[in-house]
Motif scaffolding. Structure first.
Motif, short mmCIF file in Angstrom:
data_model
loop_
_atom_site.label_atom_id
_atom_site.label_comp_id
_atom_site.label_asym_id
_atom_site.label_seq_id
_atom_site.Cartn_x
_atom_site.Cartn_y
_atom_site.Cartn_z
N LYS A 126 22.40 8.62 7.76
CA LYS A 126 23.24 8.06 8.83
C LYS A 126 24.57 7.53 8.30
O LYS A 126 25.60 7.67 8.94
CB LYS A 126 22.49 6.96 9.57
N ILE A 127 24.55 6.91 7.13
CA ILE A 127 25.79 6.34 6.58
C ILE A 127 26.53 7.37 5.72
O ILE A 127 27.50 7.04 5.05
CB ILE A 127 25.52 5.06 5.78
N GLU A 128 26.01 8.61 5.73
CA GLU A 128 26.64 9.74 5.03
C GLU A 128 26.70 9.54 3.52
O GLU A 128 27.60 10.04 2.84
CB GLU A 128 28.04 10.01 5.61
N PHE A 129 25.74 8.79 3.00
CA PHE A 129 25.62 8.68 1.55
C PHE A 129 24.76 9.81 1.00
O PHE A 129 24.94 10.25 -0.14
CB PHE A 129 24.98 7.32 1.18
N LEU A 130 23.82 10.29 1.81
CA LEU A 130 22.95 11.41 1.44
C LEU A 130 23.27 12.60 2.33
O LEU A 130 23.24 12.49 3.56
CB LEU A 130 21.48 11.01 1.60
N ASP A 131 23.59 13.71 1.70
CA ASP A 131 23.84 14.96 2.42
C ASP A 131 22.53 15.73 2.49
O ASP A 131 22.05 16.23 1.46
CB ASP A 131 24.90 15.78 1.68
N PRO A 132 21.90 15.84 3.68
CA PRO A 132 20.60 16.53 3.76
C PRO A 132 20.66 17.99 3.36
O PRO A 132 19.64 18.58 2.99
CB PRO A 132 20.22 16.37 5.25
N ASP A 133 21.86 18.59 3.42
CA ASP A 133 22.00 19.99 3.01
C ASP A 133 22.19 20.13 1.50
O ASP A 133 22.10 21.23 0.96
CB ASP A 133 23.19 20.63 3.74
N ASN A 134 22.51 19.03 0.84
CA ASN A 134 22.71 19.05 -0.61
C ASN A 134 22.21 17.73 -1.20
O ASN A 134 23.00 16.92 -1.71
CB ASN A 134 24.18 19.29 -0.95
N PRO A 135 20.90 17.48 -1.11
CA PRO A 135 20.36 16.15 -1.48
C PRO A 135 20.34 15.89 -2.98
O PRO A 135 20.18 14.75 -3.41
CB PRO A 135 18.94 16.19 -0.92
N GLU A 185 0.85 -1.19 0.00
CA GLU A 185 0.00 0.00 0.00
C GLU A 185 0.89 1.25 0.00
O GLU A 185 2.06 1.20 0.38
CB GLU A 185 -0.91 0.01 1.22
N GLN A 186 0.30 2.36 -0.40
CA GLN A 186 1.08 3.60 -0.51
C GLN A 186 1.67 4.02 0.83
O GLN A 186 2.79 4.51 0.91
CB GLN A 186 0.21 4.72 -1.09
N ARG A 187 0.93 3.81 1.91
CA ARG A 187 1.44 4.18 3.22
C ARG A 187 2.71 3.38 3.58
O ARG A 187 3.63 3.90 4.20
CB ARG A 187 0.39 4.00 4.31
N GLU A 188 2.73 2.11 3.15
CA GLU A 188 3.89 1.27 3.40
C GLU A 188 5.09 1.75 2.59
O GLU A 188 6.24 1.73 3.08
CB GLU A 188 3.56 -0.18 3.06
N LEU A 189 4.83 2.17 1.35
CA LEU A 189 5.92 2.70 0.53
C LEU A 189 6.49 3.98 1.13
O LEU A 189 7.71 4.19 1.16
CB LEU A 189 5.43 2.96 -0.89
N GLU A 190 5.61 4.86 1.62
CA GLU A 190 6.09 6.12 2.19
C GLU A 190 6.94 5.88 3.43
O GLU A 190 7.96 6.53 3.63
CB GLU A 190 4.90 7.04 2.53
N LEU A 191 6.54 4.92 4.28
CA LEU A 191 7.35 4.59 5.45
C LEU A 191 8.71 4.02 5.03
O LEU A 191 9.74 4.32 5.65
CB LEU A 191 6.60 3.58 6.33
N MET A 192 8.71 3.23 3.97
CA MET A 192 9.97 2.68 3.47
C MET A 192 10.89 3.78 2.97
O MET A 192 12.10 3.79 3.25
CB MET A 192 9.70 1.67 2.36
N PHE A 193 10.33 4.74 2.21
CA PHE A 193 11.15 5.82 1.68
C PHE A 193 11.70 6.71 2.80
O PHE A 193 12.84 7.17 2.74
CB PHE A 193 10.35 6.66 0.68
N GLU A 194 10.89 6.94 3.84
CA GLU A 194 11.37 7.70 4.99
C GLU A 194 12.52 6.97 5.67
O GLU A 194 13.54 7.58 6.03
CB GLU A 194 10.22 7.93 5.99
N HIS A 195 12.34 5.66 5.85
CA HIS A 195 13.38 4.83 6.47
C HIS A 195 14.66 4.84 5.62
O HIS A 195 15.77 4.98 6.15
CB HIS A 195 12.84 3.41 6.63
N LEU A 196 14.50 4.72 4.32
CA LEU A 196 15.65 4.72 3.41
C LEU A 196 16.41 6.04 3.50
O LEU A 196 17.64 6.06 3.58
CB LEU A 196 15.16 4.47 1.98
N GLU A 197 15.68 7.14 3.47
CA GLU A 197 16.33 8.45 3.53
C GLU A 197 17.09 8.63 4.84
O GLU A 197 18.24 9.10 4.85
CB GLU A 197 15.29 9.56 3.36
N GLN A 198 16.47 8.23 5.96
CA GLN A 198 17.13 8.36 7.27
C GLN A 198 18.41 7.53 7.32
O GLN A 198 19.44 7.99 7.83
CB GLN A 198 16.17 7.90 8.37
N THR A 199 18.36 6.32 6.77
CA THR A 199 19.53 5.45 6.79
C THR A 199 20.64 6.00 5.91
O THR A 199 21.82 5.97 6.28
CB THR A 199 19.15 4.03 6.32
N LEU A 200 20.29 6.52 4.75
CA LEU A 200 21.29 7.08 3.85
C LEU A 200 21.99 8.29 4.47
O LEU A 200 23.17 8.52 4.24
CB LEU A 200 20.65 7.46 2.52
#
Length: 254
Positions: free
Chosen positions: A198-207, A181-196
């Motif tokens: 944490k491992i410094e693969f995604l720079d929140p200031d320059n995404p 369901e869409q709600r499950e996908l959104e939770l997954m994307f939030e989780h993915l972004e948070q993890t990225l």
């Protein structure tokens, strides 16, 4: 009757357009209408334009956000009249119908229609698995929202009447697991972004465009519930690993 198809109107300005959409839907056997923060509703103009489809207006759900409108849907299409910065899987109304019609009894499908003057935002379109474009002539390509709904619902009706729809996707026939369901996908994307982050693969200031591209990649696969759970399990394992204290021996090795 295509009970699994939901028509979602976002921030509709003119109540007459809502009535016109209700009439177009009823013509083609659809009845699930959802309104996201309409400017004026209910309204006499909506009733007048519905012309016999006021029952759809009375049963329409009214919500504040798109996320509420599509939370229980497994497949989401967003109508788009222009090219986007990041290309997205794009279908025309007939291709949409070939995908969506066979999912009756298997998955809930939402089709989003944006504001009369500017359509859906890029962020809203990123909520969608596919974009749908009506190939009107370039010199006069703007369609009234009720006309756009009529075109798409007509193709859905024709696909439903056809015994063998074209381009039937494998996950729409004998798939062993329910689609996420869409709600499950959104939770997954939030989780993915948070993890990225944490491992410094995604720079929140320059995404840059990392998350939209990952959305496109994963939504193109139309993941089922188990696949989403597997991906989230991997993310949890990564988080546990990076949170583990470094032993003295590990430090000496470095």
């Amino acid at each position: 009757m295509s009970e699994h198809i939901r028509i979602v109107l976002v921030n509709t300005t003119h109540p007459g357009n809502i009535g016109g959409v209700a009439r177009a839907m009823k013509n083609m056997g659809l009845k699930d209408l959802c309104l996201v923060s309409p400017k004026l509703f209910p309204h006499p103009d909506a009733d007048a334009r519905a012309s016999g489809a006021t029952d759809l207006l009375e049963s329409a759900s009214v919500v504040e956000t798109i996320d509420e409108a599509i939370a229980d849907c497994e497949l989401v299409f967003g109508t788009s009249a222009r090219e986007r910065h990041i290309p997205w899987p794009l279908v025309d109304p007939r291709e949409l119908a070939a995908i969506a019609a066979p999912l009756k009894g298997k998955a809930k499908v939402a089709i989003l229609f944006g504001r009369e003057d500017r359509g859906l935002t890029n962020e809203e379109l990123q909520r969608c698995h596919h974009h749908v474009h009506i190939p009107a002539v370039e010199s006069f390509s703007s369609l009234n929202i009720a006309a756009a709904v009529q075109v798409i619902t007509y193709e859905l009706r024709m696909a439903e009447l056809a015994q063998q729809p074209l381009n039937k996707p494998q996950w729409g026939t004998n798939w062993d697991i329910e689609l996420a369901e869409q709600r499950e996908l959104e939770l997954m994307f939030e989780h993915l972004e948070q993890t990225l982050v944490k491992i410094e693969f995604l720079d929140p200031d320059n995404p840059r465009q990392l998350m939209p591209r990952l959305r496109r990649l994963l939504q193109r696969a139309v993941p089922d519930k188990v696949e989403v759970n597997v991906l989230r399990g991997i993310l949890k394992a990564v988080e546990r690993r990076i949170e583990m204290p470094v032993s003295k021996g590990d430090k000496d090795d470095v």
